[in-house]
Design a protein around this motif. Structure first.
Motif, PDB file in Angstrom:
ATOM      1  N   VAL A 121       2.433  66.341  23.007  1.00  0.00           N
ATOM      2  CA  VAL A 121       1.618  66.749  21.851  1.00  0.00           C
ATOM      3  C   VAL A 121       0.197  67.066  22.299  1.00  0.00           C
ATOM      4  O   VAL A 121      -0.381  68.091  21.904  1.00  0.00           O
ATOM      5  CB  VAL A 121       1.619  65.649  20.761  1.00  0.00           C
ATOM      6  CG1 VAL A 121       0.546  65.935  19.708  1.00  0.00           C
ATOM      7  CG2 VAL A 121       2.986  65.559  20.091  1.00  0.00           C
TER       8      VAL A 121
ATOM      9  N   LEU B  87       0.117  70.445  23.935  1.00  0.00           N
ATOM     10  CA  LEU B  87       0.252  71.546  22.977  1.00  0.00           C
ATOM     11  C   LEU B  87      -1.037  71.744  22.175  1.00  0.00           C
ATOM     12  O   LEU B  87      -1.428  72.872  21.867  1.00  0.00           O
ATOM     13  CB  LEU B  87       1.441  71.292  22.041  1.00  0.00           C
ATOM     14  CG  LEU B  87       2.827  71.387  22.708  1.00  0.00           C
ATOM     15  CD1 LEU B  87       3.903  70.855  21.782  1.00  0.00           C
ATOM     16  CD2 LEU B  87       3.135  72.822  23.118  1.00  0.00           C
TER      17      LEU B  87
ATOM     18  N   TYR C 112      -2.593  74.610  19.512  1.00  0.00           N
ATOM     19  CA  TYR C 112      -1.808  74.297  18.312  1.00  0.00           C
ATOM     20  C   TYR C 112      -2.401  73.077  17.603  1.00  0.00           C
ATOM     21  O   TYR C 112      -3.076  72.257  18.222  1.00  0.00           O
ATOM     22  CB  TYR C 112      -0.341  74.029  18.680  1.00  0.00           C
ATOM     23  CG  TYR C 112       0.359  75.260  19.219  1.00  0.00           C
ATOM     24  CD1 TYR C 112       0.833  76.243  18.355  1.00  0.00           C
ATOM     25  CD2 TYR C 112       0.508  75.459  20.587  1.00  0.00           C
ATOM     26  CE1 TYR C 112       1.458  77.388  18.848  1.00  0.00           C
ATOM     27  CE2 TYR C 112       1.123  76.595  21.090  1.00  0.00           C
ATOM     28  CZ  TYR C 112       1.593  77.557  20.213  1.00  0.00           C
ATOM     29  OH  TYR C 112       2.196  78.695  20.694  1.00  0.00           O
TER      30      TYR C 112
ATOM     31  N   GLN D  67      -2.623  69.435  15.771  1.00  0.00           N
ATOM     32  CA  GLN D  67      -2.029  68.125  16.042  1.00  0.00           C
ATOM     33  C   GLN D  67      -0.778  67.907  15.190  1.00  0.00           C
ATOM     34  O   GLN D  67       0.247  67.444  15.678  1.00  0.00           O
ATOM     35  CB  GLN D  67      -3.061  67.033  15.729  1.00  0.00           C
ATOM     36  CG  GLN D  67      -2.562  65.611  15.879  1.00  0.00           C
ATOM     37  CD  GLN D  67      -2.782  65.054  17.271  1.00  0.00           C
ATOM     38  OE1 GLN D  67      -3.571  65.589  18.031  1.00  0.00           O
ATOM     39  NE2 GLN D  67      -2.083  63.985  17.603  1.00  0.00           N
TER      40      GLN D  67
ATOM     41  N   ALA E 288       2.225  70.266  16.258  1.00  0.00           N
ATOM     42  CA  ALA E 288       2.756  69.817  17.547  1.00  0.00           C
ATOM     43  C   ALA E 288       3.548  68.519  17.394  1.00  0.00           C
ATOM     44  O   ALA E 288       4.635  68.360  17.963  1.00  0.00           O
ATOM     45  CB  ALA E 288       1.624  69.628  18.556  1.00  0.00           C
TER      46      ALA E 288
ATOM     47  N   ILE F 214       7.195  70.134  26.340  1.00  0.00           N
ATOM     48  CA  ILE F 214       6.181  71.181  26.181  1.00  0.00           C
ATOM     49  C   ILE F 214       6.865  72.551  26.109  1.00  0.00           C
ATOM     50  O   ILE F 214       6.536  73.378  25.245  1.00  0.00           O
ATOM     51  CB  ILE F 214       5.172  71.151  27.350  1.00  0.00           C
ATOM     52  CG1 ILE F 214       4.342  69.863  27.301  1.00  0.00           C
ATOM     53  CG2 ILE F 214       4.252  72.370  27.312  1.00  0.00           C
ATOM     54  CD1 ILE F 214       3.498  69.620  28.540  1.00  0.00           C
TER      55      ILE F 214
ATOM     56  N   GLY G 132       8.689  72.827  22.887  1.00  0.00           N
ATOM     57  CA  GLY G 132       7.699  72.863  21.813  1.00  0.00           C
ATOM     58  C   GLY G 132       7.062  74.236  21.671  1.00  0.00           C
ATOM     59  O   GLY G 132       6.901  74.747  20.564  1.00  0.00           O
TER      60      GLY G 132
ATOM     61  N   LEU H 138       7.288  76.425  18.315  1.00  0.00           N
ATOM     62  CA  LEU H 138       6.050  76.777  17.630  1.00  0.00           C
ATOM     63  C   LEU H 138       5.865  78.293  17.552  1.00  0.00           C
ATOM     64  O   LEU H 138       5.342  78.825  16.584  1.00  0.00           O
ATOM     65  CB  LEU H 138       4.859  76.124  18.338  1.00  0.00           C
ATOM     66  CG  LEU H 138       4.741  74.611  18.124  1.00  0.00           C
ATOM     67  CD1 LEU H 138       3.794  73.997  19.150  1.00  0.00           C
ATOM     68  CD2 LEU H 138       4.273  74.283  16.720  1.00  0.00           C
TER      69      LEU H 138
END
Length: 202
Positions: free
Chosen positions: A161, A164, A169, A171, A174, A191, A194, A198
């Motif tokens: 997180v 990211l 991005y 919080q 993520a 990651i 993610g 995203l």
């Protein structure tokens, strides 16, 4: 206590609305979300209300949904958050989005509300962390809150997180994506997955 006001919408301002009921115009301070969704002038509308009593005033706050009213009531339990600050936060974030931001520790998103600084936003996250699931009204938002809450600092998910967020991005976004992943994945795998998820959401 006035539970709700139902009647004709006669005034619609960014900061308040007036509802005429039984010949009386009730001025209700409210959020931009309610103003935008309550209806047009002349429509029959209904708002759920909260009466704030101070030494020098009695102010009525009205909301289009019970979820927004519940979020407002929770926000004003936080030290340093009065009705005006609570309205500002709910003008920026829907109750569902607020629940996700608090669950993921995304204080930055809360600071976008007018007049809410970093320390106040962090206090909101800290004091309401375990309470916001009660206002996540949709099934998807409840799942998002659960996923975001599962991310812990120092874990692979927490590191993913952070990475990211460093890439730009939010919080909360993520944390939702990473929180729904298998916790046994490596940081790099989280990651990579993610970023893919995203990118789909944009």
């Amino acid at each position: 206590m006035i539970y709700n006001v139902k009647g004709k919408l006669t005034v619609s301002d960014p900061a308040f609305i007036v509802i005429e009921s039984a010949g009386i115009g009730f001025k209700c301070f409210t959020t931009l979300n309610t103003v935008q969704n309550i209806g047009r002038l002349g429509d029959e509308v209904n708002v759920f209300t909260y009466l704030a009593v101070r030494e020098d005033a009695m102010d009525l706050y009205g909301f289009a949904t019970l979820a927004e009213l519940d979020a407002f009531k929770l926000l004003i339990t936080v030290s340093g958050i009065g009705p005006k600050a609570a309205v500002a936060i709910l003008s920026e974030l829907t109750p569902d989005r607020l629940a996700v931001c608090i669950a993921s520790g995304d204080a930055k998103a809360i600071t976008k509300a007018q007049g809410v600084g970093k320390k106040t936003a962090e206090r909101v996250v800290l004091e309401l962390k375990d309470k916001m699931t009660s206002i996540a009204v949709s099934e998807s938002s409840a799942s998002a809150v659960s996923a975001a809450s599962s991310v812990t600092d120092g874990s692979n998910a927490g590191e993913a997180v952070d990475a990211l967020v460093a890439l730009g991005y939010s919080q909360s976004d993520a944390a939702i994506v990473v929180g729904s992943m298998d916790k046994s994945l490596s940081v790099d795998e989280m990651i990579r997955l993610g970023l893919r998820q995203l990118a789909k959401n944009l």
